[in-house]
Scaffold this motif. Structure first.
Motif, short mmCIF file in Angstrom:
data_model
loop_
_atom_site.label_atom_id
_atom_site.label_comp_id
_atom_site.label_asym_id
_atom_site.label_seq_id
_atom_site.Cartn_x
_atom_site.Cartn_y
_atom_site.Cartn_z
N SER A 755 0.82 -1.21 0.00
CA SER A 755 0.00 0.00 0.00
C SER A 755 0.85 1.26 0.00
N ARG A 756 2.07 1.16 0.48
CA ARG A 756 2.94 2.34 0.45
C ARG A 756 3.59 2.51 -0.93
N ILE A 757 3.82 1.39 -1.60
CA ILE A 757 4.34 1.49 -2.97
C ILE A 757 3.27 2.02 -3.91
N PHE A 758 2.01 1.52 -3.73
CA PHE A 758 0.86 2.04 -4.47
C PHE A 758 0.03 2.87 -3.49
N PRO A 759 0.27 4.18 -3.33
CA PRO A 759 -0.43 4.97 -2.34
C PRO A 759 -1.90 5.10 -2.67
N THR A 760 -2.68 5.38 -1.65
CA THR A 760 -4.11 5.61 -1.86
C THR A 760 -4.32 6.97 -2.50
N GLN A 761 -5.60 7.29 -2.82
CA GLN A 761 -5.90 8.56 -3.48
C GLN A 761 -5.50 9.75 -2.62
N GLY A 762 -5.76 9.67 -1.32
CA GLY A 762 -5.39 10.78 -0.44
C GLY A 762 -3.91 10.94 -0.32
N ALA A 763 -3.20 9.82 -0.21
CA ALA A 763 -1.74 9.91 -0.14
C ALA A 763 -1.17 10.49 -1.42
N GLU A 764 -1.82 10.14 -2.51
CA GLU A 764 -1.35 10.68 -3.79
C GLU A 764 -1.49 12.18 -3.85
N LEU A 765 -2.65 12.68 -3.32
CA LEU A 765 -2.86 14.12 -3.34
C LEU A 765 -1.86 14.83 -2.45
N ASN A 766 -1.56 14.22 -1.30
CA ASN A 766 -0.57 14.82 -0.41
C ASN A 766 0.81 14.84 -1.07
N ALA A 767 1.07 13.75 -1.75
CA ALA A 767 2.38 13.69 -2.41
C ALA A 767 2.50 14.72 -3.52
N ASN A 768 1.37 15.05 -4.14
CA ASN A 768 1.41 16.00 -5.26
C ASN A 768 1.44 17.44 -4.82
N ASN A 769 1.46 17.69 -3.53
CA ASN A 769 1.61 19.07 -3.08
C ASN A 769 2.96 19.63 -3.47
N ASN A 770 3.95 18.74 -3.58
CA ASN A 770 5.26 19.14 -4.08
C ASN A 770 5.29 18.95 -5.59
N VAL A 771 6.23 19.64 -6.22
CA VAL A 771 6.34 19.55 -7.68
C VAL A 771 6.76 18.15 -8.06
N GLN A 772 6.03 17.53 -8.98
CA GLN A 772 6.36 16.19 -9.42
C GLN A 772 7.07 16.25 -10.77
N SER A 773 7.76 15.20 -11.03
CA SER A 773 8.45 15.11 -12.32
C SER A 773 7.44 14.84 -13.41
N PRO A 774 7.49 15.59 -14.48
CA PRO A 774 6.60 15.28 -15.61
C PRO A 774 7.01 13.99 -16.24
#
Length: 888
Positions: A755-774
């Protein structure tokens, strides 16, 4: 008719006499003092006759006419008749008039005297006239005789004058011929000789004038002199036209193309947007300025009056064959001098006894350099232009109507020159030298092509030059790519400069949706610009180098090369194929022998983008369309090479991860005889979990989605199999229930990292608060960027299924009533993935041994194998999913 004329003359004479009498008669009648003696009478008559001299003058023509016609008597008779007729009525009147009658009577004597006087006077005059006539006749006869004699003399003088004039004309013609020959006006001299010969044969052939014969005999000599002087004038014309200045003519003609026509075309090409048209194409030729075209008129460079005169002269002499023979002899000599130090005969030595093709001892080959070659070829160009102009101006008479004469000369020359040109081009190793040679030779070829000369040999040379330039650029690319590859950090490219980022997007080939996401991220973070691109710096630097190399090659052939476009395109595609495959791909593939997972992962990402680059580059070459055929599509075969290298990189990365996981598992030491229960996993299990989590969340985060998914499923499948193998074969014969439960805690901990390798929808949103690599839309990262939550949940469920068999084995080890395993319904429901032999082995390890009657029989095991065959196929579920996600 004659009588009527005579009567008319008489009547007119009568009227004149009557008018004279009517004026003179009253004076005679009134003269009463007239004396009777003869003297007085004569005086009186003279006075009477002298009273009206004008009247007498009026008689003279009629009297002279009568004398000349010998009709004086007839006129007198007519006069009497006329007097009778005119004075018939007058007589009665006069008789009635006494005064008149008296006067008439007195006048009769006077009239008689007048008559006698007139008659005597007329006879005397006639005699005098007759004497004068005789004298005149004699005088005329004498003068006629003199005239006849004079006329004969004059005729002889005239004939002599004509003869002298013609002799003088011959002398003048002879002298004029000499002067014209000295003045080198040979055609006029020949015309004068023809006139001289014609005049002599027509007028003096039968005369025995020695000096004229000598002049006539000198005509052949003068004609021979004219012929010799014509040949000499041709030699002098060669000296002035194709002497030392022939190279200057070639250079001047070349400069019109190079310095005027070509720059003018570039301006028009840009202004009119004629990008697909080349210099010297029909479009370019049609757009040339007339003033520049007039500068190319060969009459501006060569003057051939001597040849025109010579042709006229020898044609007049009917000796054109002699002229052509002498012309060929002299022209061959001139050709040999112009192409020196080359020779016309290929078998001859180049000089000094060296064999043909022995460039080491060949003086011509040794002197070859760019300056010498240009000077030599410009000299040859000047000669070819002269030959073309000479043949055209003389209607090809001097070459026996051979309209291909210049091409034959050029073909013979290029056969001798081609080996030296090949030798020279072979010696060129610098791109600047090849470019200089190309620019010169392309203009040279354009001139030859416009003059309808064969350009095949030189154009092949230009194609070889392009091949050499391609080789040089490929080698330069290889050297620079080695540096780029050596300096690459194999890390995602982080950019903090917006301008550099915009430039990077223009340089690199990426998918359209990927570009849109990249730009969106850049806008969202405009205040503090920071963005990370998946590929390493090697990719944009290589893209820049690829475009630079390709543009150089396109520019090299883009202006002049018009023929054999398929050959040029083949060379260009082959060069770019070699760069993509033999340089980029092979050198990157060589890097896959690394033992660094991070480096191989980054190479794999770069390869994914190089596949895109190869596809886009194919589209670029198709769009540029140097073949000028829109139906041709270019596709680089190196795409498949990159796919193979990508597959190899995946295998290498999998092998490295497998090796690392195996190494970590070798450090795992579980206590299978433990008597205490643990709530936390074993430290070695924690190491394994942290390694997997770190690797998939950081090291492999930028890998394409399919690759990441493949690696995750492969590693967890391998991990569960290895733990199952440990449980089955590496555990002691007897294990405690506490160790089984502790093992279950360890496996649950490993399963929890999914579940940490494939984060949930909420974790994904939190992770996207920082700039992600295109990342590419087709290859998002495993963290869920660009993927739906359903896809993530399905992946998690599929990945958790890899623990199913292991968990069933643990449940079997925890069983309290071993006999329930023999119940087929329970076995199929709770332990479908466990093989019967593995179940027997596992149950033999627990503290409650099986009684013989509780052990499944062989038939039950076979039956179980038969009934559970479909379930056992699920044991390879991980590999099937991995194959499904693996890209072709």
């Amino acid at each position: 008719m004659e009588q009527e004329a005579q009567a008319q003359v008489s009547q007119e004479f009568q009227k004149v006499l009557l008018s004279s009498v009517s004026t003179a008669l009253p004076s005679l009648l009134d003269d009463e003092k007239l004396a009777d003696n003869s003297t007085k009478t004569e005086i009186g008559h003279e006075d009477v006759l002298g009273l009206d001299t004008q009247a007498f003058d009026r008689w003279v023509p009629y009297l002279r006419s009568g004398v000349e016609k010998d009709q004086l008597g007839l006129i007198t008779e007519e006069l009497y008749n006329s007097v009778d007729d005119h004075f018939e009525g007058l007589e009665a009147q006069l008789l009635q008039d006494s005064q008149v009658s008296d006067k008439l009577r007195n006048s009769i004597g006077q009239i008689s005297r007048v008559h006698n006087l007139i008659e005597n006077s007329l006879v005397k005059d006639i005699n005098h006239i007759q004497e004068q006539l005789n004298y005149s006749t004699n005088e005329v006869i004498m003068k006629k005789e003199v005239y006849v004699n004079d006329k004969k003399t004059s005729l002889k003088i005239f004939e002599a004058n004509i003869l002298i004039t013609k002799v003088l004309q011959i002398l003048e013609l002879s002298n004029k011929c000499q002067e014209l020959i000295i003045e080198r006006d040979f055609f006029k001299a020949l015309q004068n000789l023809d006139n001289l010969e014609r005049i002599y044969l027509q007028e003096f052939k039968n005369y025995k004038f020695q000096f004229l014969k000598e002049i006539y005999n000198s005509i052949p000599y003068l004609k021979s002199s004219i012929k010799n002087e014509c040949i000499n004038s041709i030699r002098n014309s060669f000296n002035s036209n194709i002497g030392k200045n022939i190279g200057g003519v070639g250079e001047a003609y070349f400069n019109v193309y190079d310095e005027e026509l070509f720059p003018t075309w570039l301006e028009k090409k840009d202004m009119m947007k004629l990008g697909n048209f080349k210099f010297n194409s029909p479009v370019e030729i049609s757009l040339r300025d007339e003033e520049l075209v007039e500068k190319l008129d060969l009459r501006n460079f060569f003057h051939l009056d001597e040849f025109h005169d010579s042709i006229l002269i020898f044609r007049s002499l009917n000796e054109l064959d002699y002229l052509t023979t002498e012309f060929k002899k002299e022209y061959e000599f001139r050709k040999a001098k112009i192409i020196d130090p080359l020779t016309w005969k290929k078998s001859q030595n180049s000089g000094g006894g060296t064999a043909f093709g022995d460039y080491a001892n060949d003086s011509f080959a040794q002197s070859l350099n760019m300056g010498f070659l240009k000077q030599y070829l410009l000299k040859i160009l000047g000669f070819l232009l002269y030959d073309i102009h000479l043949n055209r101006s003389t209607d090809f008479m001097l070459v026996n109507n051979n309209y291909n004469a210049t091409n034959e000369v050029w073909d013979a020359l290029i056969v001798r020159l081609e080996p030296y040109l090949d030798h020279f081009v072979k010696s060129l190793t610098m791109e600047e030298e090849l470019n200089e040679f190309k620019n010169f030779m392309c203009i040279y070829v354009c001139i030859l092509e416009n003059q309808k000369l064969n350009i095949e040999a030189l154009y092949k040379l230009l194609i070889w030059v392009f091949e050499k330039v391609c080789t040089i650029n490929k080698d330069a690319f290889k050297a620079e790519f080695d540096i780029l590859l050596h300096d690459d950090d194999f890390m995602p490219l982080a950019i903090s400069d917006r301008a550099l980022y915009e430039k990077m997007l223009k340089i690199c080939w990426m998918k359209d949706d990927e570009l849109a996401k990249s730009k969106a991220n850049a806008v969202d973070n405009s205040d503090q610009f920071t963005i990370t691109l998946p590929f390493s710096p090697l990719y944009p630097m290589t893209c820049t180098l690829l475009k630079k190399t390709y543009n150089k090659l396109i520019h090299f052939i883009g202006t002049y090369y018009r023929h054999e476009l398929h050959t040029l395109n083949s060379i260009l595609v082959r060069t770019m194929e070699s760069i993509f495959s033999n340089v980029i791909n092979e050198k990157i593939r060589a890097k896959l022998d690394s033992t660094s997972r991070e480096e191989i992962a980054q190479i794999l990402i770069n390869l994914d983008y190089f596949i895109i680059a190869a596809k886009e580059f194919s589209n670029l070459m198709t769009k540029d369309n140097i073949l000028q055929n829109p139906s041709i599509e270019i596709k680089l075969s190196s795409i498949s090479s990159y796919v193979e290298s990508r597959k190899y990189a995946e295998d290498q990365l999998i092998d490295l991860i497998d090796s690392k996981v195996t190494d970590i598992l070798e450090t795992v030491d579980l206590d299978w005889n433990a008597k205490e229960l643990r709530q936390d996993p074993d430290i070695s299990i924690v190491d394994v979990a942290q390694f997997l989590e770190m690797m998939f969340s950081s090291t492999l985060v930028n890998l394409p989605y399919s690759v990441q998914t493949l690696l995750i499923f492969r590693e967890f499948d391998s991990l569960t199999r290895q733990f199952l193998d440990i449980l089955l074969h590496s555990t002691p014969p007897r294990i405690s229930q506490e160790s089984v439960q502790n093992f279950e805690v360890d496996m649950k901990y490993l399963e929890s990292i999914i579940s940490r390798i494939f984060p949930t929808q909420g974790a994904e949103l939190n992770a996207n608060n920082n700039v992600q690599s295109p990342v590419p839309g087709t290859s998002p990262s495993v963290n869920g960027y660009g993927r739906s939550s359903n896809t993530i949940e399905n992946n998690i469920k599929s990945l958790e299924a890899t623990f199913t068999e292991l968990k069933q084995c643990i449940e079997l080890l925890k069983i309290e009533n071993v006999g329930e395993y023999n119940d087929s319904e329970v076995r199929l429901r709770k332990y479908p993935r466990i093989k019967p032999e593995d179940a027997v082995l596992l149950m033999s390890k627990i503290d409650m041994p099986l009684s013989p009657e509780m052990q499944p029989s062989l038939e039950d095991i076979n039956l179980t194998n038969s009934q559970d065959s479909n379930y056992r196929e699920l044991s390879s579920n991980g590999r099937k999913i991995a194959n499904f996600f693996n890209r072709n």
